[in-house]
Design a protein around this motif. Structure first.
Motif, PDB file in Angstrom:
ATOM      1  N   LYS A   7       0.836  -1.200   0.000  1.00 51.39           N
ATOM      2  CA  LYS A   7       0.000   0.000   0.000  1.00 51.39           C
ATOM      3  C   LYS A   7       0.871   1.250   0.000  1.00 51.39           C
ATOM      4  O   LYS A   7       0.619   2.219  -0.747  1.00 51.39           O
ATOM      5  N   SER A   8       1.935   1.201   0.862  1.00 42.52           N
ATOM      6  CA  SER A   8       2.857   2.334   0.915  1.00 42.52           C
ATOM      7  C   SER A   8       3.535   2.533  -0.435  1.00 42.52           C
ATOM      8  O   SER A   8       3.733   3.676  -0.904  1.00 42.52           O
ATOM      9  N   ARG A  52       2.352   1.625  -3.362  1.00 45.56           N
ATOM     10  CA  ARG A  52       1.371   2.178  -4.310  1.00 45.56           C
ATOM     11  C   ARG A  52       1.174   3.672  -4.085  1.00 45.56           C
ATOM     12  O   ARG A  52       1.096   4.468  -5.034  1.00 45.56           O
ATOM     13  N   GLU A  53       1.116   4.036  -2.786  1.00 51.12           N
ATOM     14  CA  GLU A  53       0.958   5.453  -2.451  1.00 51.12           C
ATOM     15  C   GLU A  53       2.144   6.266  -2.942  1.00 51.12           C
ATOM     16  O   GLU A  53       1.999   7.380  -3.492  1.00 51.12           O
ATOM     17  N   ALA A  54       3.348   5.665  -2.740  1.00 55.03           N
ATOM     18  CA  ALA A  54       4.568   6.355  -3.188  1.00 55.03           C
ATOM     19  C   ALA A  54       4.572   6.497  -4.702  1.00 55.03           C
ATOM     20  O   ALA A  54       4.964   7.554  -5.257  1.00 55.03           O
ATOM     21  N   ARG A  94       1.933   6.570  -6.576  1.00 47.69           N
ATOM     22  CA  ARG A  94       0.914   7.558  -6.936  1.00 47.69           C
ATOM     23  C   ARG A  94       1.458   8.974  -6.774  1.00 47.69           C
ATOM     24  O   ARG A  94       1.304   9.834  -7.647  1.00 47.69           O
ATOM     25  N   LYS A  95       2.129   9.190  -5.613  1.00 47.42           N
ATOM     26  CA  LYS A  95       2.691  10.514  -5.376  1.00 47.42           C
ATOM     27  C   LYS A  95       3.767  10.845  -6.407  1.00 47.42           C
ATOM     28  O   LYS A  95       3.892  11.976  -6.897  1.00 47.42           O
ATOM     29  N   GLU A 155       2.088  11.803  -9.456  1.00 46.80           N
ATOM     30  CA  GLU A 155       1.565  13.167  -9.331  1.00 46.80           C
ATOM     31  C   GLU A 155       2.683  14.200  -9.482  1.00 46.80           C
ATOM     32  O   GLU A 155       2.536  15.228 -10.167  1.00 46.80           O
TER      33      GLU A 155
END
Length: 308
Positions: free
Chosen positions: A263-264, A266-268, A270-271, A274
């Motif tokens: 999850k981390s 994926r979040e990384a 995603r960021k 971005e």
């Protein structure tokens, strides 16, 4: 990272399954041991109960045997007492018979004496023709005495005959008693045989009871071994169960950690995407600004050229 956590989760899950399998196997063994233990306890209980029943039967038989022995002894004592009493009667008969025979012998002897004297007296008196002969006087006295003696012996004979008759009556009286005594003796022998039979049977039952108790003692030993085995297997079961729980917890924890890391990640990503988009947008804006500046610079230069 997530990959190592995934490997750890997989490894621990595999170990947990193996521990759970071992725990289940031990549980199955425990069930079998419990079943065997119940069978052993049931068998031991049955053997002890049967041994108790056999001992009870043996005790009962020994009591019966004791009664048979007492009956045999009483009947035998009665038989011997009767035979002793009858023996006294027989002695009386024998004594009376012997006395009568002795008197009869005396009568016969005295009759001979009387006959001899009578013959001598007949000769002395010339068969009665000369009764006053000198020789006849002494013989007459002897003849009278011989007759008196024979009369006395004959009187004894009548008394002896009476004694013999009384003795025979006594024998006749005892005859039914003797028959009963013989019957009692046979009954005594039968009771004693029954005593021996019952005693033997009781001994046999007691031996069977002892053998059963010995077997039950062996089974009690097996039960103790079963208890020890059961305790060991229960410890093993608890060990494998706890190990499986621990390993499964580690596996789940590793899976949770892997999920968190993913999850981390994926979040990384995603960021990062971005930020990359923002960077592209900023580069586009910067490029646009440069382009605008460049366009602005070109327009004054063209005007100056035209004015010249």
């Amino acid at each position: 990272g997530a990959s190592s956590e995934r490997d750890l989760a997989s490894k621990e899950e595999k170990r947990a399954r193996q521990s759970a399998y071992l725990a289940a196997d031990v549980k199955s063994r425990i069930d079998k041991i419990l079943e065997a233990g119940r069978d052993q306890v049931d068998e031991a209980t049955k053997m002890k109960a049967k041994a108790g029943r056999l001992q009870g039967e043996a005790t009962k038989l020994l009591e019966e045997a004791k009664g048979e022995k007492n009956s045999a002894a009483a009947l035998k004592a009665k038989y011997y007492k009767t035979m002793d009493t009858y023996g006294d009667a027989v002695k009386k008969i024998d004594a009376a018979t012997a006395n009568a025979q002795s008197i009869l012998d005396q009568m016969n002897a005295q009759s001979l004496v009387l006959a001899q004297i009578a013959t001598q007296y007949g000769v002395a008196t010339n068969h009665g023709k000369n009764p006053d002969a000198a020789a006849a006087t002494a013989l007459r006295a002897q003849l009278i005495q011989a007759q008196k003696d024979l009369k006395a012996i004959t009187a004894k004979k009548a008394e002896a005959d009476e004694d013999t008759a009384e003795a025979r009556k006594l024998a006749d009286k005892y005859q039914p008693m003797i028959i009963r005594a013989e019957k009692d003796k046979r009954s005594s022998d039968f009771h004693f045989q029954e005593f021996a039979h019952l005693t033997h049977k009781a001994d046999d039952l007691q031996n069977r009871a002892d053998a059963l108790l010995k077997r039950s003692d062996t089974t009690d030993g097996l039960i103790e071994e079963t208890k020890k085995n059961l305790a060991e297997k229960r410890k093993m079961f608890e060990h494998y169960k706890n190990r499986a729980q621990t390993e499964m917890a580690i596996s789940l924890q590793a899976e949770d950690k892997e999920a968190a890391l993913r999850k981390s990640a994926r979040e990384a990503r995603r960021k990062a995407a971005e930020l990359s988009d923002e960077a592209r947008r900023l580069r586009a804006l910067a490029q646009k600004g440069v382009n605008n500046v460049m366009e602005a610079a070109k327009e004054p230069a063209a005007e100056a050229h035209n004015s010249i």
